[in-house]
Design an enzyme around this catalytic site. Sequence first.
Site, PDB file in Angstrom:
ATOM      1  N   ASP A 111      -3.447   3.052  14.445  1.00 17.93           N
ATOM      2  CA  ASP A 111      -2.648   3.619  13.367  1.00 17.93           C
ATOM      3  C   ASP A 111      -3.202   4.996  13.045  1.00 17.93           C
ATOM      4  OD1 ASP A 111      -4.927   3.212  11.862  1.00 17.93           O
ATOM      5  OD2 ASP A 111      -4.061   1.687  10.557  1.00 17.93           O
ATOM      6  N   ARG A 128       0.848  -1.193   0.000  1.00 15.69           N
ATOM      7  CA  ARG A 128       0.000   0.000   0.000  1.00 15.69           C
ATOM      8  C   ARG A 128       0.885   1.245   0.000  1.00 15.69           C
ATOM      9  NH1 ARG A 128      -4.723   1.376   4.401  1.00 15.69           N
ATOM     10  NH2 ARG A 128      -3.010   1.131   5.892  1.00 15.69           N
TER      11      ARG A 128
END
Length: 564
Positions: free
Chosen positions: A467, A184
């Site tokens: 996160d 990603r």
Amino acid sequence: MMNGHVETYHENEERGVKRGGLQLPEGVRVRGHISAGYERILTLEALEFVADLERTFRSRVKWMLDCRKDQQARYDAGEVPGFDPATLAIREGDWRCDKVPSVIADRRVEITGPVERKMVINALNSGAKVFMADFEDSLAPHWDNVMRGHINLRDAVNKTIQWEDKARNKFYKLNNNTAVLFVRPRGWHLKEAHIEVDGEPATGCLTDFGFYFFHNHAAFRSSHDGFGPFFYLPKMQHSREAAVWNAVFDRAERNLGVPRGSIKATVLIETLPAVFQMNEILYELRTHSAGLNCGRWDYIFSYVKTFKGHPDRLLPDRVLVGMSQHFMKSYTELLIKTCHRRGVHAMGGMAAQIPIRDNPAANDAAMSLVRADKLREVKAGHDGTWAAHPGLISLVLDVFNSNMSMASQIESKPRDDVNITEADLIEKPRGVRTLEGLRLNTRVGIQYIEAWLNGTGSVPLYNLMEDAATAEISRVQNWQWIRYGAVLDGESVPIKVDKELFARVVSEELIRVEAEVGAQRFKKGRFIEAARMFARMCTAPELDDFLTLDAYNRVISVVPEARL
């Protein structure tokens, strides 16, 4: 390089300029320090490849970001997202994406994490079907983190990655059978300040994609039936952004002589505007599509950001904004129906829980939540799901194995029963807003930013893996409550959230954080700086688009001009 084949440059020392042992293309500057091994990534050919992508697509990226601003201005003025009548033919058409390659036909459990060396090895060895190596939400994009991440992924693709933990006398290497690697890159909005092309910082996602694809496409495809590399694409808001990614893939394949359609990418539907564009996004990427994913934490963040001008849409405590909320359930069901109609995977969301090793009762309760969530996903028709920790893989596999006998449910669960309206997708969330919710947001936000500033983008806090996406929920929810003076529930007298109350909460929660982490760790850390940043963002007159934009400016480490 740009004529459909790969050139070799062994005799082209005269081209470009030299810096610190690197041969740089004309117009390109590497402004980060060059540690041992970085030259393996920052080759002349790789930098030329990345520079070509930057020069080709820079103007379109700027245009897309301007379109986002225009779109948000309309929402701020009272408009709400909806399906685009101009693309009705795409939504109602009978087209399908290219067939899913056999190497990624079964994706029932995927693990995600940053591109840190030990994490890469453990994730690939975890028993998951896919490992998504992350340059985005779970990585603090310090220069060293990015460069070492590319070295780690190159070693992983070549099966040479190893790591020794001398303190514990442990040695890590890859098993014979490993997960399939997806990568990603960063979102369109983030820059790579340590690489400049023609005097401007490079686009973060183009450098992430460009370096990984250039160095690894041949080795990757040779071991994956000719397909790949595989990617996850974050933070999209519109199909125009998918069209640019598709053009990037086409150009990359053409320039390096790779068969068209080798690259496959799964798009994270993690913004509210994008849920109204899912058919259109798949259509733009239909040659390169590997489906869609429910990026549910960013989706909650995006709900607040999209409706930041709407005081009637205040979120309840973040722990109450789960899949039982109607707008969340509607979004996932429409995603499954859309993907299966188009012949691609519909991936479920992240299980952010982590094993609680010192409290069996609490661990059992957490694992029960994971099991129930994954059972809901597989029964709804998802073809796979995410987990944040290797300790969850066997549990999640058991749930999917018991309820999904085939590699996927693309054909077996079309979900023709689903009929989702615009109103379903934007229904107001329900639940209470409490002082403890404000306090939790503040503790999490401060500790996450502190870790990010120090180079860690994925942080275990209060038995969850936090996160940037989950930290964003804490930030924007605090901003929303302060901005519109939310009245807290459960208090003996009405308490309105304002800057004065929030300042007291920040001060008190800092004291609690110090007690939790220890005085020595607190003193050596950047908690005060993080608290000031978090408080500023929560009380700003206008909501910042992303907390990482301001934070990134504090971790840029360019080499002084005199040493370039």
